[in-house]
Design an enzyme around this catalytic site. Sequence first.
Site, PDB file in Angstrom:
ATOM      1  N   LYS A 201       0.852  -1.187   0.000  1.00  0.00           N
ATOM      2  CA  LYS A 201       0.000   0.000   0.000  1.00  0.00           C
ATOM      3  C   LYS A 201       0.888   1.237   0.000  1.00  0.00           C
ATOM      4  O   LYS A 201       1.745   1.391   0.868  1.00  0.00           O
ATOM      5  CB  LYS A 201      -0.900  -0.006   1.238  1.00  0.00           C
ATOM      6  CG  LYS A 201      -1.717   1.280   1.394  1.00  0.00           C
ATOM      7  CD  LYS A 201      -2.751   1.175   2.504  1.00  0.00           C
ATOM      8  CE  LYS A 201      -3.445   2.505   2.704  1.00  0.00           C
ATOM      9  NZ  LYS A 201      -4.521   2.433   3.700  1.00  0.00           N
ATOM     10  N   ARG A 211     -10.524  11.215   1.838  1.00  0.00           N
ATOM     11  CA  ARG A 211     -10.433  12.072   3.035  1.00  0.00           C
ATOM     12  C   ARG A 211     -11.767  12.785   3.264  1.00  0.00           C
ATOM     13  O   ARG A 211     -12.201  12.944   4.393  1.00  0.00           O
ATOM     14  CB  ARG A 211      -9.289  13.084   2.880  1.00  0.00           C
ATOM     15  CG  ARG A 211      -7.924  12.465   2.628  1.00  0.00           C
ATOM     16  CD  ARG A 211      -7.268  11.997   3.915  1.00  0.00           C
ATOM     17  NE  ARG A 211      -6.358  10.879   3.677  1.00  0.00           N
ATOM     18  CZ  ARG A 211      -5.075  10.991   3.302  1.00  0.00           C
ATOM     19  NH1 ARG A 211      -4.540  12.180   3.165  1.00  0.00           N
ATOM     20  NH2 ARG A 211      -4.340   9.926   3.104  1.00  0.00           N
ATOM     21  N   ARG A 222       1.123  10.395   5.372  1.00  0.00           N
ATOM     22  CA  ARG A 222       1.321   9.060   5.950  1.00  0.00           C
ATOM     23  C   ARG A 222       2.626   8.443   5.457  1.00  0.00           C
ATOM     24  O   ARG A 222       2.770   7.227   5.420  1.00  0.00           O
ATOM     25  CB  ARG A 222       0.152   8.149   5.565  1.00  0.00           C
ATOM     26  CG  ARG A 222      -1.225   8.685   5.899  1.00  0.00           C
ATOM     27  CD  ARG A 222      -2.247   7.564   5.894  1.00  0.00           C
ATOM     28  NE  ARG A 222      -3.622   8.015   5.856  1.00  0.00           N
ATOM     29  CZ  ARG A 222      -4.257   8.588   6.880  1.00  0.00           C
ATOM     30  NH1 ARG A 222      -3.626   8.795   8.018  1.00  0.00           N
ATOM     31  NH2 ARG A 222      -5.522   8.954   6.766  1.00  0.00           N
ATOM     32  N   LYS A 254      -2.597  -1.417  -3.686  1.00  0.00           N
ATOM     33  CA  LYS A 254      -3.393  -0.203  -3.530  1.00  0.00           C
ATOM     34  C   LYS A 254      -2.518   1.017  -3.653  1.00  0.00           C
ATOM     35  O   LYS A 254      -1.491   1.069  -2.969  1.00  0.00           O
ATOM     36  CB  LYS A 254      -4.021  -0.255  -2.143  1.00  0.00           C
ATOM     37  CG  LYS A 254      -4.956   0.858  -1.844  1.00  0.00           C
ATOM     38  CD  LYS A 254      -5.558   0.660  -0.507  1.00  0.00           C
ATOM     39  CE  LYS A 254      -6.361   1.908  -0.227  1.00  0.00           C
ATOM     40  NZ  LYS A 254      -6.458   2.253   1.114  1.00  0.00           N
ATOM     41  N   TYR A 319     -15.604   1.419  -6.270  1.00  0.00           N
ATOM     42  CA  TYR A 319     -16.844   2.140  -5.966  1.00  0.00           C
ATOM     43  C   TYR A 319     -17.860   1.967  -7.090  1.00  0.00           C
ATOM     44  O   TYR A 319     -19.020   2.323  -6.938  1.00  0.00           O
ATOM     45  CB  TYR A 319     -16.536   3.624  -5.718  1.00  0.00           C
ATOM     46  CG  TYR A 319     -15.582   3.798  -4.549  1.00  0.00           C
ATOM     47  CD1 TYR A 319     -16.051   3.735  -3.239  1.00  0.00           C
ATOM     48  CD2 TYR A 319     -14.212   3.955  -4.746  1.00  0.00           C
ATOM     49  CE1 TYR A 319     -15.182   3.846  -2.163  1.00  0.00           C
ATOM     50  CE2 TYR A 319     -13.334   4.070  -3.684  1.00  0.00           C
ATOM     51  CZ  TYR A 319     -13.825   4.011  -2.392  1.00  0.00           C
ATOM     52  OH  TYR A 319     -12.956   4.107  -1.327  1.00  0.00           O
TER      53      TYR A 319
HETATM   54  C1  PBG Z   1      -7.185   3.665   5.728  1.00  0.00           C
HETATM   55  C2  PBG Z   1      -7.648   3.635   4.322  1.00  0.00           C
HETATM   56  C3  PBG Z   1      -7.548   4.654   3.371  1.00  0.00           C
HETATM   57  C4  PBG Z   1      -8.157   4.173   2.219  1.00  0.00           C
HETATM   58  C5  PBG Z   1      -8.636   2.906   2.495  1.00  0.00           C
HETATM   59  N1  PBG Z   1      -8.294   2.587   3.798  1.00  0.00           N
HETATM   60  C6  PBG Z   1      -6.971   6.010   3.502  1.00  0.00           C
HETATM   61  C7  PBG Z   1      -5.513   6.148   3.595  1.00  0.00           C
HETATM   62  O1  PBG Z   1      -4.770   5.184   3.651  1.00  0.00           O
HETATM   63  O2  PBG Z   1      -5.060   7.311   3.625  1.00  0.00           O
HETATM   64  C8  PBG Z   1      -8.300   4.919   0.930  1.00  0.00           C
HETATM   65  C9  PBG Z   1      -9.321   4.363  -0.014  1.00  0.00           C
HETATM   66  C10 PBG Z   1      -9.632   5.251  -1.163  1.00  0.00           C
HETATM   67  O3  PBG Z   1      -8.963   6.279  -1.414  1.00  0.00           O
HETATM   68  O4  PBG Z   1     -10.594   4.932  -1.885  1.00  0.00           O
HETATM   69  N2  PBG Z   1      -8.288   3.605   6.629  1.00  0.00           N
END
Ligand code: PBG
Length: 330
Positions: A201, A211, A222, A254, A319
């Site tokens: 990720k 967000r 992050r 991801k 989605y």
């Molecule tokens: C963390 C999480 C995120 C997403 C899924 N799980 C946010 C991140 O890592 O900043 C993002 C999913 C998306 O952008 O569709 N809880």
Amino acid sequence: MDALPGFPVSRPRRLRSTPALRRLVRDVSVRPSDLVLPMFVREGIGAPSPIASMPGVFQHTVDSLRKAAHEAVDAGVGGLMLFGVPATRDAQGSGADDPDGILNVGLRALRDEVGDATVIMADLCLDEFTDHGHCGVLAADGSVDNDATLVRYASMALAQADAGAHLLGTSGMMDGQVAAVRAALDGAGRLDTGILGYAPKYASAFYGPFREAVDSTLTGDRKSYQQDFARSSAEALAEAAADVAEGADIVMVKPALPYLDILREVADAMPVPVAAYQVSGEYAMVEAAAANGWIDRDRVIVETLTSLRRAGASMILTYWAVDAIALLRD
Ligand code: PBG
């Protein structure tokens, strides 16, 4: 027989010449059950609330979540991935492992509504629940404390398993998170609750609209825990392999579309199914361009999903899951 001078011997166009021929030789498909719908449930709202940067996606009430889940299952999706948006937050993310916290309430409602007719997944991360918006708890110096966070994840895992989740999506990118969650589940006799490891990720700007979707309070980034996209695939393979060694049943790449190379390598190397998460920014880009009349939305959706499958994804979080199922019928 030699071709006439100047004429090509090989004629790949022959198999493209009619729709029937193209259909016959196709070998990459997207099935409805390959698609997983991410959903948002928000505490303290009386009606579903649209997410402006993700047209067509809503923060649900518990009631509208039930209804939408039912429709998605009827359409044939392979699973649902639930995110919670709490009304209040604190430094420890207390709402995350509270049985009455919105994510656990939502999971219980989903399990009650659809039972085992689909796979119910839970986002196992603290960012929606912390007032600082990080995926873990903070040390005194403000950095994200890896091992203190693992204790919180173990507790979340038990709450989510109790609430009825079939698969827990460890998305926080703490080292050792899969091992911590597996140990907690096994210790509680939750041997059948699975783990979807979010690894590799990347720290990605493609999470931008998410967000808004979870009303995130994060300032900063992050990058101290999610991966650097400028590193080549060896690190991605190591992250995925660590998750598998710790007990992940599935791993996930991801974001998806900018990382097809990573997806292919991870899918080839891992002994478990590999998922791809087509994230919020990937969705928003296509919707925005389509709204301007610049691209054909439906064709782009099918093309991106098919490309992810071609690159090795066993399943795709998107989605568009429900809309895509309608588009896939040819
Ligand atoms: C963390 C999480 C995120 C997403 C899924 N799980 C946010 C991140 O890592 O900043 C993002 C999913 C998306 O952008 O569709 N809880």
